[in-house]
Design a protein around this motif. Structure first.
Motif, PDB file in Angstrom:
ATOM      1  N   SER A 151      31.140 -45.890  27.946  1.00 40.13           N
ATOM      2  CA  SER A 151      30.306 -45.032  27.374  1.00 40.13           C
ATOM      3  C   SER A 151      30.051 -44.143  28.624  1.00 40.13           C
ATOM      4  CB  SER A 151      28.864 -45.945  27.342  1.00 40.13           C
ATOM      5  OG  SER A 151      27.724 -45.456  26.724  1.00 40.13           O
ATOM      6  N   THR A 152      28.442 -44.284  29.047  1.00 36.57           N
ATOM      7  CA  THR A 152      28.430 -43.702  30.500  1.00 36.57           C
ATOM      8  C   THR A 152      29.103 -44.132  31.583  1.00 36.57           C
ATOM      9  OG1 THR A 152      26.372 -44.784  30.581  1.00 36.57           O
ATOM     10  CG2 THR A 152      25.852 -42.707  29.575  1.00 36.57           C
ATOM     11  N   GLY A 153      29.437 -45.336  31.358  1.00 38.28           N
ATOM     12  CA  GLY A 153      30.468 -46.057  32.286  1.00 38.28           C
ATOM     13  C   GLY A 153      31.445 -46.622  31.607  1.00 38.28           C
ATOM     14  N   VAL A 154      32.168 -47.531  32.227  1.00 33.71           N
ATOM     15  CA  VAL A 154      33.300 -48.066  31.574  1.00 33.71           C
ATOM     16  C   VAL A 154      33.210 -49.537  32.037  1.00 33.71           C
ATOM     17  CG1 VAL A 154      35.749 -48.741  31.475  1.00 33.71           C
ATOM     18  CG2 VAL A 154      34.932 -46.465  31.385  1.00 33.71           C
ATOM     19  N   THR A 202      30.416 -39.517  30.488  1.00 40.77           N
ATOM     20  CA  THR A 202      30.316 -38.512  31.492  1.00 40.77           C
ATOM     21  C   THR A 202      31.417 -37.585  32.087  1.00 40.77           C
ATOM     22  OG1 THR A 202      28.410 -39.779  32.286  1.00 40.77           O
ATOM     23  CG2 THR A 202      28.977 -38.077  33.903  1.00 40.77           C
ATOM     24  N   ALA A 203      32.471 -38.496  32.336  1.00 39.67           N
ATOM     25  CA  ALA A 203      33.785 -37.903  32.976  1.00 39.67           C
ATOM     26  C   ALA A 203      34.352 -36.929  32.074  1.00 39.67           C
ATOM     27  CB  ALA A 203      34.607 -38.831  33.562  1.00 39.67           C
ATOM     28  N   ILE A 204      34.311 -37.219  30.767  1.00 44.20           N
ATOM     29  CA  ILE A 204      35.026 -36.417  29.715  1.00 44.20           C
ATOM     30  C   ILE A 204      34.369 -34.958  29.445  1.00 44.20           C
ATOM     31  CG2 ILE A 204      35.242 -36.116  27.145  1.00 44.20           C
ATOM     32  CD1 ILE A 204      35.810 -39.257  27.033  1.00 44.20           C
ATOM     33  N   SER A 205      32.930 -35.154  29.558  1.00 46.70           N
ATOM     34  CA  SER A 205      32.139 -33.938  29.373  1.00 46.70           C
ATOM     35  C   SER A 205      32.394 -33.040  30.755  1.00 46.70           C
ATOM     36  CB  SER A 205      30.766 -34.246  29.022  1.00 46.70           C
ATOM     37  OG  SER A 205      30.195 -34.970  30.015  1.00 46.70           O
ATOM     38  N   ARG A 206      32.372 -33.675  31.742  1.00 48.59           N
ATOM     39  CA  ARG A 206      32.386 -33.072  33.150  1.00 48.59           C
ATOM     40  C   ARG A 206      33.788 -32.129  33.076  1.00 48.59           C
ATOM     41  NH1 ARG A 206      31.255 -36.907  36.443  1.00 48.59           N
ATOM     42  NH2 ARG A 206      33.405 -37.621  36.765  1.00 48.59           N
ATOM     43  N   PRO A 215      29.613 -25.633  25.686  1.00 48.12           N
ATOM     44  CA  PRO A 215      29.077 -26.540  24.575  1.00 48.12           C
ATOM     45  C   PRO A 215      28.093 -25.629  23.769  1.00 48.12           C
ATOM     46  CG  PRO A 215      27.909 -26.792  26.670  1.00 48.12           C
ATOM     47  CD  PRO A 215      29.181 -25.839  26.849  1.00 48.12           C
ATOM     48  N   PRO A 216      27.938 -26.038  22.396  1.00 51.06           N
ATOM     49  CA  PRO A 216      27.057 -25.003  21.455  1.00 51.06           C
ATOM     50  C   PRO A 216      25.621 -25.075  22.122  1.00 51.06           C
ATOM     51  CG  PRO A 216      28.411 -26.747  20.228  1.00 51.06           C
ATOM     52  CD  PRO A 216      28.559 -27.127  21.576  1.00 51.06           C
ATOM     53  N   LEU A 217      25.021 -23.936  21.874  1.00 50.35           N
ATOM     54  CA  LEU A 217      23.507 -24.052  22.370  1.00 50.35           C
ATOM     55  C   LEU A 217      22.511 -24.999  21.695  1.00 50.35           C
ATOM     56  CD1 LEU A 217      23.162 -20.020  22.236  1.00 50.35           C
ATOM     57  CD2 LEU A 217      23.435 -21.313  24.323  1.00 50.35           C
ATOM     58  N   THR A 218      22.883 -25.569  20.627  1.00 52.64           N
ATOM     59  CA  THR A 218      21.975 -26.580  20.127  1.00 52.64           C
ATOM     60  C   THR A 218      22.524 -27.926  20.248  1.00 52.64           C
ATOM     61  OG1 THR A 218      23.626 -26.530  18.090  1.00 52.64           O
ATOM     62  CG2 THR A 218      21.870 -24.956  18.058  1.00 52.64           C
ATOM     63  N   ALA A 219      23.397 -28.092  21.128  1.00 48.77           N
ATOM     64  CA  ALA A 219      24.197 -29.278  21.410  1.00 48.77           C
ATOM     65  C   ALA A 219      23.889 -29.684  22.989  1.00 48.77           C
ATOM     66  CB  ALA A 219      25.582 -29.594  20.940  1.00 48.77           C
ATOM     67  N   ASP A 220      23.866 -31.050  23.164  1.00 46.00           N
ATOM     68  CA  ASP A 220      23.990 -31.568  24.779  1.00 46.00           C
ATOM     69  C   ASP A 220      25.272 -31.409  24.996  1.00 46.00           C
ATOM     70  OD1 ASP A 220      21.320 -32.085  25.153  1.00 46.00           O
ATOM     71  OD2 ASP A 220      21.503 -34.214  24.232  1.00 46.00           O
ATOM     72  N   ALA A 221      25.595 -31.239  26.488  1.00 48.87           N
ATOM     73  CA  ALA A 221      26.980 -30.949  26.852  1.00 48.87           C
ATOM     74  C   ALA A 221      27.376 -32.451  27.259  1.00 48.87           C
ATOM     75  CB  ALA A 221      27.029 -30.171  28.139  1.00 48.87           C
ATOM     76  N   ASP A 222      27.640 -33.365  26.151  1.00 50.25           N
ATOM     77  CA  ASP A 222      27.950 -34.723  26.448  1.00 50.25           C
ATOM     78  C   ASP A 222      29.344 -34.988  25.703  1.00 50.25           C
ATOM     79  OD1 ASP A 222      27.279 -34.775  23.739  1.00 50.25           O
ATOM     80  OD2 ASP A 222      25.524 -36.028  24.072  1.00 50.25           O
ATOM     81  N   ALA A 223      29.937 -36.127  25.817  1.00 56.98           N
ATOM     82  CA  ALA A 223      30.915 -36.692  25.112  1.00 56.98           C
ATOM     83  C   ALA A 223      30.952 -36.331  23.761  1.00 56.98           C
ATOM     84  CB  ALA A 223      31.542 -38.098  25.594  1.00 56.98           C
ATOM     85  N   THR A 224      29.696 -36.465  23.132  1.00 53.84           N
ATOM     86  CA  THR A 224      29.921 -36.492  21.550  1.00 53.84           C
ATOM     87  C   THR A 224      30.130 -35.111  21.106  1.00 53.84           C
ATOM     88  OG1 THR A 224      28.008 -38.174  21.200  1.00 53.84           O
ATOM     89  CG2 THR A 224      28.164 -36.485  19.703  1.00 53.84           C
ATOM     90  N   ALA A 225      29.508 -34.193  21.692  1.00 57.62           N
ATOM     91  CA  ALA A 225      29.779 -32.665  21.627  1.00 57.62           C
ATOM     92  C   ALA A 225      31.226 -32.255  21.651  1.00 57.62           C
ATOM     93  CB  ALA A 225      28.754 -31.760  22.462  1.00 57.62           C
ATOM     94  N   ALA A 236      40.452 -27.533  25.469  1.00 56.65           N
ATOM     95  CA  ALA A 236      39.657 -27.957  26.410  1.00 56.65           C
ATOM     96  C   ALA A 236      39.179 -29.267  26.375  1.00 56.65           C
ATOM     97  CB  ALA A 236      38.640 -27.017  27.379  1.00 56.65           C
ATOM     98  N   ALA A 237      38.659 -29.636  25.000  1.00 56.04           N
ATOM     99  CA  ALA A 237      38.151 -30.735  24.635  1.00 56.04           C
ATOM    100  C   ALA A 237      39.110 -31.774  24.341  1.00 56.04           C
ATOM    101  CB  ALA A 237      37.125 -30.544  23.227  1.00 56.04           C
ATOM    102  N   LEU A 238      40.154 -31.310  23.864  1.00 61.91           N
ATOM    103  CA  LEU A 238      41.527 -32.079  23.426  1.00 61.91           C
ATOM    104  C   LEU A 238      42.093 -32.737  24.917  1.00 61.91           C
ATOM    105  CD1 LEU A 238      43.118 -30.360  20.550  1.00 61.91           C
ATOM    106  CD2 LEU A 238      42.259 -32.564  20.563  1.00 61.91           C
ATOM    107  N   ALA A 239      42.014 -31.869  25.700  1.00 63.94           N
ATOM    108  CA  ALA A 239      42.720 -31.868  27.208  1.00 63.94           C
ATOM    109  C   ALA A 239      41.938 -33.049  27.791  1.00 63.94           C
ATOM    110  CB  ALA A 239      42.909 -30.745  28.001  1.00 63.94           C
ATOM    111  N   ALA A 240      40.251 -33.016  27.935  1.00 67.87           N
ATOM    112  CA  ALA A 240      39.392 -34.006  28.277  1.00 67.87           C
ATOM    113  C   ALA A 240      39.655 -35.400  27.776  1.00 67.87           C
ATOM    114  CB  ALA A 240      38.003 -33.468  28.269  1.00 67.87           C
TER     115      ALA A 240
END
Length: 333
Positions: A151-154, A202-206, A215-225, A236-240
């Motif tokens: 999650s936010t950690g492992v 957190t690391a994935i989104s970073r 990230p889309p304007l309507t979404a948070d820049a998190d791992a779900t997005a 870029a998302a696949l690589a992360a």
């Protein structure tokens, strides 16, 4: 990943009160021997406030559980807490709860009037998740397993020879803080190149942002997005996700080589990304788990969802493990 069962009918057995304490929420439930939840309570964790304010929040959850008519059937309380923890002392020092450093959680919770003459037992949150998945979920029937919360950690926990392995202090299986990149970034734990710094949400989104993901304007820049973008084929998302899966595979394979597990159960928010995580994880695991005795090793999604911490805390309390943290409110052990 599916959530565990809840029920409204009366249970046919004694109950365990369970708490799941993390940096964002304090959850509580009454749990029966089959892992069924009969009552749920949840409130936000005042993680930046004082130790007393945090305990007041825990007491609020305990009080709400105690107000339920089923409370008379409760024979113990199990607590799964973010860590590190110290089982011998019953203390916690969650990384994301600054006011609790060597905080006497077992003793403090045990003072609640509703817990009079009821045992209070502590485990790390990832160990609690491991107990739940081993008893009622994806690790059921496996004598040797690794269960991870990504999650936010492992976080992670181990099942060895058919039982949950707590270790000396209760922190065994702390996979998120093994170093897998000698030249990696510093980790808040003090080490460098930790698995958590590569594979967490957190690391994935970073990393996706660093590779140019927008990230889309309507979404948070998190791992779900990032997962949504990965499913749409965004490079870029696949690589992360591939980078995170590779790090997880290396950690899982190293653990399997050390203690000979045959299954790794992966839960937490990142695991809900589905195949964008599990497809590269399986591919990299075949690469890293190269020894002949690791050929059957596989990684699978957890089954119990966000209820796993509560279910596992109840499993451990019902079993009386670890006995060293058993405490009665009048101070007798």
């Amino acid at each position: 990943m599916s959530s565990h069962r809840s029920a409204v009918q009366s249970p046919d057995s004694d109950l365990i009160a369970a708490l799941d304490i993390g940096g964002t929420k304090i959850a509580g439930a009454l749990v029966d021997r089959d892992g069924v939840l009969f009552h749920r309570v949840r409130r936000s964790t005042p993680a930046k406030e004082s130790a007393d304010a945090l305990l007041d929040a825990v007491y609020e959850v305990v009080g709400s559980l105690a107000a339920n008519p089923l409370w008379g059937r409760v024979r113990a309380m199990g607590i799964g807490s973010a860590g590190p923890i110290d089982l011998a002392r019953g203390t916690v020092s969650p990384v994301n709860i600054p006011a609790w450093r060597n905080y006497p959680l077992v003793e403090s919770v045990g003072r609640h009037p509703a817990l009079s003459r009821r045992h209070v037992m502590l485990a790390g949150d990832a160990v609690a998740m491991t107990a739940a998945e081993h008893r009622h979920g994806a690790a059921r029937g496996h004598k040797n397993a690794l269960c991870l919360v990504v999650s936010t950690g492992v976080g992670a926990g181990l099942v060895i020879n058919g039982g949950v392995h707590h270790g000396i202090t209760g922190n065994a299986g702390h996979l998120g803080h093994i170093s897998i990149d000698f030249d990696g970034d510093p980790c808040p734990c003090g080490a460098r190149g930790c698995l958590e710094a590569i594979a967490s949400g957190t690391a994935i989104s970073r990393h996706a942002l660093a590779l140019g993901w927008q990230p889309p304007l309507t979404a948070d820049a998190d791992a779900t997005a990032v997962a949504v973008a990965a499913r749409a084929g965004e490079p870029a998302a696949l690589a992360a996700f591939d980078r995170a899966a590779r790090a997880l595979a290396a950690g899982i394979a190293a653990t399997a080589a050390l203690v000979e597990i045959d299954i790794a159960v992966v839960g937490g928010g990142v695991a809900q990304s589905g195949e964008v995580l599990f497809e590269p994880l399986a591919r990299h695991l075949r690469r890293y788990a190269a020894m002949p005795f690791l050929q059957e090793l596989r990684a699978v999604p957890a089954e119990l969802g966000p209820d796993a911490g509560l279910v596992g805390a109840a499993v451990l309390a019902a079993a009386g493990v670890p006995a060293v943290t058993t405490m009665l409110v009048d101070g007798r052990r």
